[in-house]
Design an enzyme around this catalytic site. Structure first.
Site, PDB file in Angstrom:
ATOM      1  N   TRP A 100      17.137  37.498  34.733  1.00  0.00           N
ATOM      2  CA  TRP A 100      15.725  37.542  35.123  1.00  0.00           C
ATOM      3  C   TRP A 100      15.417  38.824  35.864  1.00  0.00           C
ATOM      4  O   TRP A 100      14.371  39.444  35.650  1.00  0.00           O
ATOM      5  CB  TRP A 100      15.341  36.318  35.947  1.00  0.00           C
ATOM      6  CG  TRP A 100      15.516  35.035  35.192  1.00  0.00           C
ATOM      7  CD1 TRP A 100      16.364  34.008  35.499  1.00  0.00           C
ATOM      8  CD2 TRP A 100      14.850  34.633  33.982  1.00  0.00           C
ATOM      9  NE1 TRP A 100      16.256  33.010  34.562  1.00  0.00           N
ATOM     10  CE2 TRP A 100      15.338  33.360  33.625  1.00  0.00           C
ATOM     11  CE3 TRP A 100      13.881  35.238  33.173  1.00  0.00           C
ATOM     12  CZ2 TRP A 100      14.897  32.676  32.487  1.00  0.00           C
ATOM     13  CZ3 TRP A 100      13.436  34.550  32.041  1.00  0.00           C
ATOM     14  CH2 TRP A 100      13.948  33.288  31.718  1.00  0.00           C
ATOM     15  N   ASP A 167      11.159  37.021  43.126  1.00  0.00           N
ATOM     16  CA  ASP A 167      11.096  35.971  42.107  1.00  0.00           C
ATOM     17  C   ASP A 167      11.866  34.776  42.670  1.00  0.00           C
ATOM     18  O   ASP A 167      13.080  34.792  42.759  1.00  0.00           O
ATOM     19  CB  ASP A 167      11.746  36.480  40.810  1.00  0.00           C
ATOM     20  CG  ASP A 167      11.796  35.404  39.723  1.00  0.00           C
ATOM     21  OD1 ASP A 167      11.379  34.250  39.980  1.00  0.00           O
ATOM     22  OD2 ASP A 167      12.265  35.731  38.611  1.00  0.00           O
ATOM     23  N   LYS A 191      10.495  24.715  37.792  1.00  0.00           N
ATOM     24  CA  LYS A 191      11.850  24.525  38.308  1.00  0.00           C
ATOM     25  C   LYS A 191      11.861  23.618  39.536  1.00  0.00           C
ATOM     26  O   LYS A 191      12.745  22.807  39.690  1.00  0.00           O
ATOM     27  CB  LYS A 191      12.491  25.875  38.652  1.00  0.00           C
ATOM     28  CG  LYS A 191      12.438  26.886  37.514  1.00  0.00           C
ATOM     29  CD  LYS A 191      13.696  26.971  36.713  1.00  0.00           C
ATOM     30  CE  LYS A 191      13.540  27.714  35.396  1.00  0.00           C
ATOM     31  NZ  LYS A 191      13.108  29.095  35.482  1.00  0.00           N
TER      32      LYS A 191
HETATM   33  C1  LIG Z   1      12.964  30.358  34.604  1.00  0.00           C
HETATM   34  C2  LIG Z   1      12.929  31.623  35.346  1.00  0.00           C
HETATM   35  C3  LIG Z   1      12.066  32.676  34.977  1.00  0.00           C
HETATM   36  C4  LIG Z   1      11.172  32.607  33.748  1.00  0.00           C
HETATM   37  O1  LIG Z   1      10.110  31.804  33.983  1.00  0.00           O
HETATM   38  P1  LIG Z   1       8.937  31.626  32.892  1.00  0.00           P
HETATM   39  O2  LIG Z   1       7.983  30.758  33.628  1.00  0.00           O
HETATM   40  O3  LIG Z   1       9.582  30.997  31.699  1.00  0.00           O
HETATM   41  O4  LIG Z   1       8.418  32.968  32.579  1.00  0.00           O
HETATM   42  C5  LIG Z   1      12.062  33.815  35.741  1.00  0.00           C
HETATM   43  N1  LIG Z   1      12.843  33.930  36.828  1.00  0.00           N
HETATM   44  C6  LIG Z   1      13.693  32.947  37.214  1.00  0.00           C
HETATM   45  C7  LIG Z   1      14.530  33.137  38.421  1.00  0.00           C
HETATM   46  C8  LIG Z   1      13.759  31.765  36.487  1.00  0.00           C
HETATM   47  O5  LIG Z   1      14.595  30.791  36.861  1.00  0.00           O
END
Ligand SMILES: *Cc1c(COP(=O)(O)O)cnc(C)c1O
Length: 354
Positions: A100, A167, A191
């Site tokens: 990511w 993030d 998540k």
């Molecule tokens: C799942 C995830 C993403 C991607 O998220 P989307 O909503 O599918 O774009 C980005 N960063 C992390 C840390 C993730 O776990």
């Protein structure tokens, strides 16, 4: 029978939230209308949005005068470019701790110079790099707090004298940290907060409006802040379910209480991974994630036996990401301790019969 759900995302949410959400699909708070058919400008939804924003700020202990909560679309992946659009003047610093992070770096390079301060790619991202300093001549520093795929988590954030973008998709609301360290926090809802379709952004208003570039309206945090997340139709249902989950979290005692429960789950899981001679952990111990525990079987020949034990026990989603293989136990806020025990018992059962 309800499964023990270790899915990495979309993932388990509290059972009460599923119940309330399904009721609201039929009849929202006895209004005679479904949550799916009301206007986003209706009093009912404006209140839901405000409540979701207030609860998010409360859980993150962020002052309302300084930070604004947005519920946007496009996922965390949209935030890779959106955060850069809003904060990158010429140069930014990134920490590369997984797939990511790497994707965020790729997007930021479209808009300026990216200084990758450190990377753990040399060891398939099984650790968090520590020997680096955040420079002062960059527009911002970007990091990924929890690496969902590799099972590592930043425990101590580096000193930074520039705005920090994080993030936090897979560990937001899971542990107490000083959230005011960050200027922009973003997280896909799916998540730890709600269903797929909404992305939470917490933005410190003072870090905006400093770049010269023209920003498309839909990518401009200031536009969304000015319209209080209602610039266009927000993801009404995901925002509603996120609000329910944030309410549930409050009833559980908030982030501090859930952190203690998360710690118990992670400790039990890692204890078994380390104790059981058939398994080996993937991530470096000091960097292990409390959300996603990654581990492998030492002997691949036991794979089908182990996996049929998991099926028998009603375990879902324990398979690892293709870039790591093996197994990944995603232990998000809503996962009960007993689900972890069920996996531990399957591991012990395998040991007994191996
Ligand atoms: C799942 C995830 C993403 C991607 O998220 P989307 O909503 O599918 O774009 C980005 N960063 C992390 C840390 C993730 O776990």
């Amino acid at each position: 029978m309800k499964k023990h759900n270790f899915s990495a995302g979309p993932c388990i949410l509290p059972q009460e939230v599923f119940q309330k959400a399904s009721q609201a699909v039929l009849n929202l708070d006895d209004s005679g209308l479904s949550i799916l058919e009301i206007s986003h400008r209706s009093k009912a939804f404006v209140e839901i949005m405000e409540k979701a924003q207030d609860l998010a700020l409360e859980h993150l202990k962020l002052p309302k005068e300084e930070y604004q909560i947005l519920f946007l679309q496009g996922g965390a992946s949209m935030q890779f470019i959106m955060s850069a659009f809003n904060l990158m003047q010429t140069k930014a610093a990134y920490l590369d701790t997984g797939s990511w992070s790497a994707k965020a770096i790729k997007e930021a390079k479209l808009l300026g110079e990216v200084n990758v301060l450190a990377s753990s790619k040399d060891k398939n991202y099984n650790y968090i790099p520590k020997n680096f300093q955040v420079p002062t001549d960059v527009d911002y520093f970007h990091c990924t707090s929890n690496n969902t795929i590799f099972g590592t988590q930043i425990k101590d954030f580096p000193k930074a004298n520039v705005p920090v973008v994080c993030d936090m998709s897979s560990d937001i609301f899971s542990r107490e940290i000083d959230f005011s360290y960050f200027d922009v926090i973003y997280a896909g809802a799916q998540k730890n907060m709600g269903p797929a379709g909404a992305t939470l952004v917490a933005v410190k208003k003072s870090c905006l409006g400093k770049v010269d570039r023209k920003i498309p309206s839909m990518l401009d945090y200031q536009v969304h802040c000015g319209k209080d997340s209602m610039f266009n139709t927000p993801p009404v249902f995901p925002v509603y379910v996120s609000m329910l989950t944030l309410e549930w979290l409050k009833e559980q005692g908030g982030v501090k209480a859930i952190e203690a429960k998360n710690k118990m789950k992670a400790d039990a899981m890692y204890l078994e991974i380390d104790r059981n001679p058939l398994f080996t952990g993937f991530a470096e111990k000091e960097d292990r994630s409390d959300m996603n525990a990654t581990f492998n079987l030492k002997d691949e020949a036991l794979k089908s036996k182990f996996e049929s034990l998991l099926v028998e026990a009603g375990v879902n989603g324990l398979n690892g990401h293709r870039s790591v293989g093996g197994y990944r136990a995603s232990m998000y806020n809503a996962l009960p301790f007993e689900s972890v025990q069920v996996v531990i018992e399957a591991m012990q059962e395998l040991e007994k019969n191996a």
